[in-house]
Design an enzyme around this catalytic site. Structure first.
Site, PDB file in Angstrom:
ATOM      1  N   ASP A 173      77.527   4.383 -41.320  1.00 39.93           N
ATOM      2  CA  ASP A 173      78.771   3.955 -42.254  1.00 39.93           C
ATOM      3  C   ASP A 173      79.579   4.394 -43.142  1.00 39.93           C
ATOM      4  OD1 ASP A 173      79.847   2.133 -43.502  1.00 39.93           O
ATOM      5  OD2 ASP A 173      78.846   0.386 -44.872  1.00 39.93           O
ATOM      6  N   HIS A 178      83.714   4.107 -49.875  1.00 48.01           N
ATOM      7  CA  HIS A 178      82.486   4.852 -50.054  1.00 48.01           C
ATOM      8  C   HIS A 178      82.553   6.127 -51.247  1.00 48.01           C
ATOM      9  CE1 HIS A 178      81.176   0.666 -49.170  1.00 48.01           C
ATOM     10  NE2 HIS A 178      81.398   1.546 -48.080  1.00 48.01           N
ATOM     11  N   ILE A 193      83.014   2.753 -54.275  1.00 48.02           N
ATOM     12  CA  ILE A 193      81.328   1.845 -54.325  1.00 48.02           C
ATOM     13  C   ILE A 193      80.086   2.129 -53.126  1.00 48.02           C
ATOM     14  CG2 ILE A 193      82.973   0.205 -55.303  1.00 48.02           C
ATOM     15  CD1 ILE A 193      82.754  -1.042 -52.345  1.00 48.02           C
ATOM     16  N   GLY A 196      77.809  -1.629 -49.092  1.00 50.39           N
ATOM     17  CA  GLY A 196      76.744  -2.926 -49.807  1.00 50.39           C
ATOM     18  C   GLY A 196      74.801  -3.502 -48.752  1.00 50.39           C
TER      19      GLY A 196
END
Length: 248
Positions: A173, A178, A193, A196
């Protein structure tokens, strides 16, 4: 492509192949320790079921590449996973992707992407803030699942490292939110962040371990990703339920 054309779009087949080292890297990225030898040592390796979510992510990437929306302004909002059999320790899995639905929420749009295979099925809910009012159906409203009556033995927690997202992105990912501060700021976050799917992989592992089960016993899961985790924060997981089902 116009966003109205996304619904029902066939993303085609894709064989996803991996080696034991890829499965071990994923396990480490969601917090598995050296004490969990069958997750981090190829000799008796078992592959975490949530690795399937990472393997199917190609379909989300392909949907974003169609040009109907800005991929850098998209957020992962929910995830489901259903296992038909255990992931092999290595090899190739033929998967097929499809944009199942696109919902016009007025101030945002929801894109539902599904991946199917003989080993697992995964579905990804992508949230597009600021994209809406294009004349589509609002779709179904969210309803919370009923909770069980018995609390799990004890809540569990895991403190993420400041480098957790940097490590997890090596599982496939590469969304810049991120790792890139500028992209994070553009999406309203102070800094990059955590993925998820990393949060979810950590939660699934903690749920199993705190309830006396092996993480590879997971059969199915469904979760909303309703708030971000910043690398370095502690993820705490509590659950209710009995038998085969936990509400967490």
């Amino acid at each position: 492509m116009d966003i109205k054309e996304l619904a029902g779009f066939d993303l085609g087949p894709r064989e996803v192949a991996y080696q034991p080292g890829d499965a071990i890297l994923y396990a480490l990225a969601v917090g598995a320790s050296a004490a969990q030898l069958d997750l981090v040592y190829e000799r008796d390796l078992r592959v975490l079921p949530t690795f399937g979510c990472a393997l199917g992510l190609w379909a989300v990437e392909k949907a974003g590449a169609l040009g109907a929306y800005n991929r850098e302004r998209s957020l992962h909002a929910a995830q489901t996973l259903k296992m038909h059999q255990a992931l092999p320790r290595a090899g190739g899995i033929v998967t097929r992707g499809k944009v199942q639905a696109v919902w016009d929420k007025g101030k945002a749009t929801i894109v539902e992407v599904a991946v199917t295979s003989d080993i697992f099925d995964a579905a990804y809910t992508i949230f597009l803030p600021g994209v809406g009012n294009w004349g589509g159906s609002p779709g179904p409203s969210h309803t919370a699942a009923a909770s069980g009556s018995e609390r799990a033995r004890s809540p569990a927690s895991y403190r993420t490292s400041a480098d957790q997202a940097v490590l997890y992105r090596l599982t496939g990912d590469r969304h810049p939110i991120h790792i890139d501060p500028e992209v994070a700021h553009a999406n309203g976050f102070d800094r990059p962040i955590l993925h998820g799917l990393c949060t979810l992989g950590i939660a699934a592992r903690l749920l199993a371990e705190s309830n006396g089960r092996h993480p590879c016993d997971l059969h199915a899961l469904r979760a909303r990703l309703s708030a971000p985790v910043t690398p370095g924060e502690t993820i705490s997981v509590a659950a209710q339920g009995a038998g085969r089902t936990l509400y967490f």
